[in-house]
Design a protein around this motif. Structure first.
Motif, short mmCIF file in Angstrom:
data_model
loop_
_atom_site.label_atom_id
_atom_site.label_comp_id
_atom_site.label_asym_id
_atom_site.label_seq_id
_atom_site.Cartn_x
_atom_site.Cartn_y
_atom_site.Cartn_z
N PHE A 1 5.02 -7.36 9.66
CA PHE A 1 3.68 -6.79 9.67
C PHE A 1 3.39 -5.98 10.92
O PHE A 1 2.82 -4.90 10.85
N ARG A 2 3.79 -6.48 12.07
CA ARG A 2 3.37 -5.86 13.33
C ARG A 2 3.95 -4.45 13.50
O ARG A 2 3.45 -3.69 14.34
N PHE A 3 4.96 -4.10 12.72
CA PHE A 3 5.57 -2.77 12.83
C PHE A 3 4.90 -1.73 11.94
O PHE A 3 5.22 -0.55 12.01
N TYR A 4 3.96 -2.18 11.09
CA TYR A 4 3.41 -1.29 10.08
C TYR A 4 2.03 -0.76 10.45
O TYR A 4 1.20 -1.48 11.01
N THR A 5 1.79 0.48 10.11
CA THR A 5 0.44 1.02 10.10
C THR A 5 -0.26 0.50 8.85
O THR A 5 0.30 0.57 7.75
N MET A 6 -1.45 -0.02 9.03
CA MET A 6 -2.20 -0.58 7.92
C MET A 6 -3.42 0.28 7.63
O MET A 6 -4.07 0.78 8.56
N ALA B 1 -16.63 1.15 -4.95
CA ALA B 1 -15.27 1.58 -5.27
C ALA B 1 -14.37 0.37 -5.34
O ALA B 1 -14.77 -0.75 -4.98
N ILE B 2 -13.15 0.61 -5.78
CA ILE B 2 -12.10 -0.38 -5.59
C ILE B 2 -11.42 -0.06 -4.27
O ILE B 2 -11.03 1.10 -4.04
N TYR B 3 -11.28 -1.06 -3.42
CA TYR B 3 -10.69 -0.87 -2.10
C TYR B 3 -9.26 -1.42 -2.11
O TYR B 3 -9.02 -2.56 -2.52
N TYR B 4 -8.36 -0.60 -1.64
CA TYR B 4 -6.94 -0.93 -1.62
C TYR B 4 -6.41 -0.99 -0.18
O TYR B 4 -6.78 -0.16 0.66
N CYS B 5 -5.52 -1.91 0.03
CA CYS B 5 -4.83 -2.05 1.30
C CYS B 5 -3.45 -1.40 1.17
O CYS B 5 -2.81 -1.51 0.12
N LYS B 6 -3.01 -0.73 2.22
CA LYS B 6 -1.69 -0.11 2.22
C LYS B 6 -1.00 -0.38 3.54
O LYS B 6 -1.61 -0.32 4.61
N SER B 7 0.29 -0.69 3.44
CA SER B 7 1.11 -0.80 4.64
C SER B 7 2.14 0.33 4.61
O SER B 7 2.66 0.67 3.55
N ALA B 8 2.40 0.90 5.77
CA ALA B 8 3.31 2.05 5.81
C ALA B 8 4.14 2.03 7.08
O ALA B 8 3.65 1.72 8.17
N ASN B 9 5.40 2.35 6.89
CA ASN B 9 6.32 2.53 7.99
C ASN B 9 7.30 3.61 7.54
O ASN B 9 7.25 4.05 6.39
N GLY C 1 9.77 5.42 5.75
CA GLY C 1 10.56 5.16 4.55
C GLY C 1 10.06 4.02 3.69
O GLY C 1 10.72 3.65 2.71
N ALA C 2 8.90 3.45 4.02
CA ALA C 2 8.41 2.33 3.23
C ALA C 2 6.89 2.38 3.13
O ALA C 2 6.21 2.68 4.12
N GLU C 3 6.40 2.10 1.96
CA GLU C 3 4.96 2.13 1.72
C GLU C 3 4.65 1.13 0.61
O GLU C 3 5.31 1.12 -0.44
N TYR C 4 3.66 0.28 0.86
CA TYR C 4 3.32 -0.75 -0.11
C TYR C 4 1.80 -0.80 -0.29
O TYR C 4 1.05 -0.59 0.67
N TRP C 5 1.39 -1.11 -1.53
CA TRP C 5 -0.03 -1.17 -1.87
C TRP C 5 -0.40 -2.53 -2.44
O TRP C 5 0.41 -3.18 -3.12
N GLY C 6 -1.63 -2.93 -2.18
CA GLY C 6 -2.18 -4.09 -2.85
C GLY C 6 -2.78 -3.71 -4.18
O GLY C 6 -2.78 -2.53 -4.57
N GLN C 7 -3.31 -4.70 -4.86
CA GLN C 7 -3.88 -4.49 -6.20
C GLN C 7 -5.34 -4.06 -6.16
O GLN C 7 -5.87 -3.60 -7.18
N GLY C 8 -5.97 -4.21 -5.02
CA GLY C 8 -7.34 -3.75 -4.89
C GLY C 8 -8.37 -4.86 -5.03
O GLY C 8 -8.12 -5.88 -5.68
N THR C 9 -9.52 -4.64 -4.42
CA THR C 9 -10.66 -5.53 -4.57
C THR C 9 -11.89 -4.66 -4.78
O THR C 9 -12.08 -3.64 -4.12
#
Length: 115
Positions: free
Chosen positions: A29-34, A91-99, A101-109
């Motif tokens: 986690f600590r390496f990712y821009t959130m 809105a639906i709010y989504y979390c994203k982590s990015a580094n 070559g890698a990008e991940y999304w949550g399902q939203g709230t």
């Protein structure tokens, strides 16, 4: 397996507050821009706020002064404190982590601001 799980959404009155949380697993986690994004009905997904590993933050103009993004690397969690909520924040709010070559999304709230 990477997972991002958002929580904290719900119904708020105009002028009210909510705090969103996003817990991550499967990444260093600590390496990712959130980031937090949102998507309102009929609109494109837009960036709300981001926080880098170095704690640099950036906000959409529409939320500056009202929303605050923060992170707790020990808990693998990013937060979005939302104050002075407006109906247009609905809105639906989504979390994203990015580094690199890698990008991940949550399902939203879902956040609904209404009287």
């Amino acid at each position: 397996q990477v997972q991002l799980v958002e929580s904290g959404g719900g119904l708020a009155q105009p002028g009210g507050s909510l705090e969103l949380s996003c817990v991550s697993s499967g990444i260093i986690f600590r390496f990712y821009t959130m980031s937090w994004y949102r998507q309102a009905p009929g609109k494109e997904r837009e960036l709300v706020a981001l926080i880098t590993r170095g704690l640099t933050t950036n906000y959409a103009d529409s939320v500056k002064g009202r929303f605050t993004i923060s992170r707790n690397d020990a808990k693998n969690t990013v937060y979005l404190q939302m104050n002075s909520l407006k109906p247009e924040d609905t809105a639906i709010y989504y979390c994203k982590s990015a580094n690199i070559g890698a990008e991940y999304w949550g399902q939203g709230t879902r956040v609904t601001v209404s009287s």
